[in-house]
Design a protein around this motif. Structure first.
Motif, PDB file in Angstrom:
ATOM      1  N   PHE A 238       0.838  -1.202   0.000  1.00 39.51           N
ATOM      2  CA  PHE A 238       0.000   0.000   0.000  1.00 39.51           C
ATOM      3  C   PHE A 238       0.874   1.254   0.000  1.00 39.51           C
ATOM      4  N   HIS A 241       2.239   2.262  -3.448  1.00 46.29           N
ATOM      5  CA  HIS A 241       1.207   2.200  -4.485  1.00 46.29           C
ATOM      6  C   HIS A 241       1.586   2.963  -5.748  1.00 46.29           C
ATOM      7  N   TYR A 257      -6.621  -3.645  -7.082  1.00 44.84           N
ATOM      8  CA  TYR A 257      -5.918  -3.147  -5.899  1.00 44.84           C
ATOM      9  C   TYR A 257      -6.781  -3.199  -4.649  1.00 44.84           C
ATOM     10  N   GLU A 261      -6.443   4.548  -3.190  1.00 40.64           N
ATOM     11  CA  GLU A 261      -5.235   5.320  -3.428  1.00 40.64           C
ATOM     12  C   GLU A 261      -4.505   4.854  -4.685  1.00 40.64           C
ATOM     13  N   PHE A 262      -4.545   3.560  -4.963  1.00 35.45           N
ATOM     14  CA  PHE A 262      -3.933   3.024  -6.179  1.00 35.45           C
ATOM     15  C   PHE A 262      -4.632   3.580  -7.425  1.00 35.45           C
ATOM     16  N   SER A 270     -10.106  -0.826  -7.837  1.00 37.41           N
ATOM     17  CA  SER A 270      -9.869  -1.255  -6.451  1.00 37.41           C
ATOM     18  C   SER A 270     -11.195  -1.600  -5.800  1.00 37.41           C
TER      19      SER A 270
END
Length: 335
Positions: A238, A241, A257, A261-262, A270
């Motif tokens: 994480f 990322h 993901y 945030e990815f 995600s």
């Protein structure tokens, strides 16, 4: 977030006419005794600053001002788990009132060092499996906190990945072998393998035990000609990322993901809990314990909702068309 950054944050609120200390409805500690809170982070300072933002905002909202009614002591392990026991001992030696440990490895290090100082463990994967608590409802010891239900969501992520990548046959699982305890890691990998088998997908593990090994893991994926990859839960992965999303783009690999945030950084899709909400929730545990609550009696908080986030720009770049039914259930679609 460094101490001076925290002071700047809350100082601005005070200057704007919002005296945070006045928001507290009852004394946090007897007069003359300002509570000291230790914070143990698994990653480097730069990663910690970004992750801790919601936590410090939560403290701010609850009326805490660093240097006035709260002192903070933060330590960072730079993704080197062998440093965690010494850092935990250092915080205990400072006689802090409680320790906030971000993720399972720091929490385990602190728990092994003390059974008396309260520990708030944020974003744990499997608190019971990693022997941090007796049960989620009644932790029973000196540890409580939040869990993001890491192992339980892996099958759903693989299913969603299959639904958006036509003809998906070979998937790599980017895994950090020592992200959590042996029991939890075994369960995460087994769930991924069982789910892949039930979906008719061939799964290959691509291990990375440090940030430096992530590039090599992607080289393995390319060599094995996988159709896509999924990131298995890990605080280190994480924290890396942006590096992972960049490598995925360079290799034109669709990725699933664990957190938005990815996707905000350019990843494809995600599915998981909103980690900022869990980080913010940790501040309420600090407040309750400083007011006298016992960790043993504070239930571990679980996410109440999970978010599907899709980056349409990335999908178009990969030549993928996202089914309308999937778009309709997405919490956010990045154009």
């Amino acid at each position: 977030m460094r101490r001076r950054d925290f002071i700047t944050l809350v100082g601005g609120a005070v200057a704007a006419g919002c005296p945070l200390g006045a928001l507290a409805q009852q004394p946090i500690r007897p007069a003359g005794k300002t509570p000291h809170v230790g914070v143990l982070m698994p990653g480097p300072t730069a990663h910690s600053t970004a992750v801790l933002g919601p936590f410090y905002q939560g403290l701010h909202d609850l009326g805490y001002i660093e240097g006035q009614n709260l002192f903070l002591e933060q330590r960072n392990a730079d993704w080197k788990p062998d440093r965690l026991p010494a850092l935990a001992a250092e915080l205990i030696g400072l006689k802090v009132d409680l320790i906030v440990a971000w993720s399972t490895p720091p929490a385990r290090a602190v728990k092994q060092a003390t059974n008396s100082i309260p520990i708030i463990a944020a974003v744990m994967a499997d608190p019971v499996g990693d022997e941090l608590v007796t049960s989620l409802a009644r932790p029973g010891g000196n540890v409580t906190g939040t869990t993001f239900l890491g192992p339980e969501l892996v099958p759903k992520r693989l299913q969603l990945l299959r639904d958006i990548v036509p003809g998906l046959a070979r998937v790599a699982a980017l895994v950090h072998p020592h992200a959590y305890g042996e029991h939890t890691m075994a369960n995460i990998v087994k769930d991924a393998e069982d789910s892949a088998h039930s979906l008719g997908i061939q799964l290959q593990l691509a291990p990375a035990d440090s940030p430096e090994e992530i590039t090599g893991a992607f080289a393995t994926m390319t060599k094995e000609r996988v159709d896509a990859f999924v990131v298995l839960p890990s605080p280190m992965l994480f924290g890396e990322h942006r590096r992972i999303v960049e490598l995925a783009a360079n290799n034109r690999l669709p990725g699933m993901y664990q957190a938005r945030e990815f996707v905000d950084a350019g990843g494809l899709i995600s599915y998981g809990a909103n980690l900022d909400d869990l980080f913010r929730q940790a501040a309420t545990y600090v407040d309750k314990i400083l007011r006298g609550a016992k960790p043993a009696e504070l239930p571990v908080e679980r996410p109440t909702k999970f978010e599907l986030i899709i980056n349409l720009k990335t999908a178009r770049g990969l030549g993928l068309t996202i089914n309308r039914d999937i778009l309709l259930i997405a919490a956010d679609v990045i154009e």
